[in-house]
Design a protein around this motif. Structure first.
Motif, PDB file in Angstrom:
ATOM      1  N   SER A   1      25.792  -3.516 -32.366  1.00 28.48           N
ATOM      2  CA  SER A   1      24.749  -3.597 -31.339  1.00 28.48           C
ATOM      3  C   SER A   1      24.991  -4.725 -30.338  1.00 28.48           C
ATOM      4  O   SER A   1      24.579  -4.635 -29.186  1.00 28.48           O
ATOM      5  CB  SER A   1      23.379  -3.773 -31.993  1.00 28.48           C
ATOM      6  N   SER A   2      25.638  -5.800 -30.772  1.00 29.63           N
ATOM      7  CA  SER A   2      25.922  -6.933 -29.888  1.00 29.63           C
ATOM      8  C   SER A   2      27.139  -7.682 -30.431  1.00 29.63           C
ATOM      9  O   SER A   2      27.007  -8.703 -31.120  1.00 29.63           O
ATOM     10  CB  SER A   2      24.708  -7.859 -29.826  1.00 29.63           C
ATOM     11  N   PRO A   3      28.343  -7.183 -30.124  1.00 32.46           N
ATOM     12  CA  PRO A   3      29.545  -7.747 -30.740  1.00 32.46           C
ATOM     13  C   PRO A   3      29.814  -9.224 -30.428  1.00 32.46           C
ATOM     14  O   PRO A   3      30.444  -9.912 -31.209  1.00 32.46           O
ATOM     15  CB  PRO A   3      30.692  -6.888 -30.188  1.00 32.46           C
ATOM     16  N   LEU A   4      29.321  -9.726 -29.336  1.00 31.39           N
ATOM     17  CA  LEU A   4      29.580 -11.125 -28.967  1.00 31.39           C
ATOM     18  C   LEU A   4      28.433 -12.067 -29.328  1.00 31.39           C
ATOM     19  O   LEU A   4      28.458 -13.249 -28.950  1.00 31.39           O
ATOM     20  CB  LEU A   4      29.866 -11.218 -27.467  1.00 31.39           C
ATOM     21  N   HIS A   5      27.448 -11.579 -30.062  1.00 34.22           N
ATOM     22  CA  HIS A   5      26.247 -12.371 -30.348  1.00 34.22           C
ATOM     23  C   HIS A   5      26.576 -13.726 -30.975  1.00 34.22           C
ATOM     24  O   HIS A   5      26.143 -14.773 -30.479  1.00 34.22           O
ATOM     25  CB  HIS A   5      25.295 -11.592 -31.251  1.00 34.22           C
ATOM     26  N   TYR A   6      27.323 -13.728 -32.070  1.00 32.92           N
ATOM     27  CA  TYR A   6      27.581 -14.982 -32.778  1.00 32.92           C
ATOM     28  C   TYR A   6      28.527 -15.893 -32.005  1.00 32.92           C
ATOM     29  O   TYR A   6      28.392 -17.118 -32.059  1.00 32.92           O
ATOM     30  CB  TYR A   6      28.102 -14.702 -34.188  1.00 32.92           C
ATOM     31  N   GLU A   7      29.468 -15.317 -31.269  1.00 34.58           N
ATOM     32  CA  GLU A   7      30.356 -16.133 -30.446  1.00 34.58           C
ATOM     33  C   GLU A   7      29.557 -16.837 -29.351  1.00 34.58           C
ATOM     34  O   GLU A   7      29.759 -18.023 -29.080  1.00 34.58           O
ATOM     35  CB  GLU A   7      31.443 -15.263 -29.822  1.00 34.58           C
ATOM     36  N   ARG A   8      28.628 -16.121 -28.735  1.00 29.67           N
ATOM     37  CA  ARG A   8      27.779 -16.722 -27.697  1.00 29.67           C
ATOM     38  C   ARG A   8      26.841 -17.769 -28.290  1.00 29.67           C
ATOM     39  O   ARG A   8      26.568 -18.793 -27.657  1.00 29.67           O
ATOM     40  CB  ARG A   8      26.963 -15.643 -26.999  1.00 29.67           C
ATOM     41  N   LEU A   9      26.364 -17.509 -29.488  1.00 28.98           N
ATOM     42  CA  LEU A   9      25.477 -18.455 -30.160  1.00 28.98           C
ATOM     43  C   LEU A   9      26.198 -19.783 -30.406  1.00 28.98           C
ATOM     44  O   LEU A   9      25.669 -20.856 -30.106  1.00 28.98           O
ATOM     45  CB  LEU A   9      24.984 -17.852 -31.476  1.00 28.98           C
ATOM     46  N   VAL A  10      27.418 -19.705 -30.922  1.00 28.55           N
ATOM     47  CA  VAL A  10      28.202 -20.919 -31.177  1.00 28.55           C
ATOM     48  C   VAL A  10      28.546 -21.613 -29.860  1.00 28.55           C
ATOM     49  O   VAL A  10      28.447 -22.843 -29.759  1.00 28.55           O
ATOM     50  CB  VAL A  10      29.486 -20.579 -31.971  1.00 28.55           C
ATOM     51  N   GLU A  11      28.916 -20.845 -28.846  1.00 28.15           N
ATOM     52  CA  GLU A  11      29.234 -21.421 -27.540  1.00 28.15           C
ATOM     53  C   GLU A  11      28.014 -22.131 -26.951  1.00 28.15           C
ATOM     54  O   GLU A  11      28.122 -23.247 -26.430  1.00 28.15           O
ATOM     55  CB  GLU A  11      29.694 -20.314 -26.585  1.00 28.15           C
ATOM     56  N   GLY A  12      26.851 -21.507 -27.050  1.00 30.21           N
ATOM     57  CA  GLY A  12      25.625 -22.126 -26.548  1.00 30.21           C
ATOM     58  C   GLY A  12      25.283 -23.398 -27.294  1.00 30.21           C
ATOM     59  O   GLY A  12      24.848 -24.389 -26.699  1.00 30.21           O
ATOM     60  N   TYR A  13      25.468 -23.388 -28.598  1.00 29.55           N
ATOM     61  CA  TYR A  13      25.203 -24.572 -29.418  1.00 29.55           C
ATOM     62  C   TYR A  13      26.125 -25.717 -29.008  1.00 29.55           C
ATOM     63  O   TYR A  13      25.689 -26.853 -28.819  1.00 29.55           O
ATOM     64  CB  TYR A  13      25.400 -24.219 -30.899  1.00 29.55           C
ATOM     65  N   GLU A  14      27.421 -25.414 -28.862  1.00 31.40           N
ATOM     66  CA  GLU A  14      28.386 -26.461 -28.502  1.00 31.40           C
ATOM     67  C   GLU A  14      28.120 -27.020 -27.104  1.00 31.40           C
ATOM     68  O   GLU A  14      28.181 -28.232 -26.894  1.00 31.40           O
ATOM     69  CB  GLU A  14      29.811 -25.907 -28.600  1.00 31.40           C
ATOM     70  N   LYS A  15      27.816 -26.141 -26.157  1.00 32.01           N
ATOM     71  CA  LYS A  15      27.526 -26.612 -24.790  1.00 32.01           C
ATOM     72  C   LYS A  15      26.231 -27.421 -24.763  1.00 32.01           C
ATOM     73  O   LYS A  15      26.129 -28.413 -24.051  1.00 32.01           O
ATOM     74  CB  LYS A  15      27.443 -25.434 -23.827  1.00 32.01           C
ATOM     75  N   SER A  16      25.260 -26.986 -25.524  1.00 29.87           N
ATOM     76  CA  SER A  16      23.989 -27.703 -25.569  1.00 29.87           C
ATOM     77  C   SER A  16      24.181 -29.099 -26.168  1.00 29.87           C
ATOM     78  O   SER A  16      23.544 -30.058 -25.733  1.00 29.87           O
ATOM     79  CB  SER A  16      22.976 -26.903 -26.382  1.00 29.87           C
TER      80      SER A  16
END
Length: 106
Positions: free
Chosen positions: A75-90
């Motif tokens: 349903s959302s193949p990049l969900h966890y990659e985006r989550l980790v990227e958002g966490y690191e950028k934040s």
């Protein structure tokens, strides 16, 4: 098997607490502080120290690794990659622009 003394358990837990990483999002609330106070508890058990060590060393992740199918849901193949990227950028203080949030763009 000799019983491990409370002092030895306390030292082991304090060493684990020292090696625990700091949470950049909650500088006033650290797990490391809780573990240090737990090390001073008079009824500290070997199981508690072992469980803390297992958490720090990611034993369950190593024993039961997640499959690629689990990490990339259909349903959302990049969900966890985006989550980790958002966490690191934040953590670095970099936020997404309001228009990307509004339009749902990554």
């Amino acid at each position: 098997m000799a019983a491990v003394s409370t002092k030895q358990l306390s030292q082991k837990l304090a060493a684990i607490a020292e090696s625990w990483t700091k949470d950049p999002f909650r500088p006033n609330l650290q797990l490391q502080t809780f573990l240090k106070s737990l090390a001073a508890h008079p009824r500290l058990t070997p199981q508690a120290v072992e469980a803390t060590r297992a958490l720090r060393d990611n034993d369950m992740y190593k024993k039961y690794p997640l499959s690629k199918k689990m990490l990339r849901p259909a349903s959302s193949p990049l969900h966890y990659e985006r989550l980790v990227e958002g966490y690191e950028k934040s953590a670095q203080g970099i936020g997404r622009p309001w228009w990307k949030v509004f339009f749902g763009i990554w």
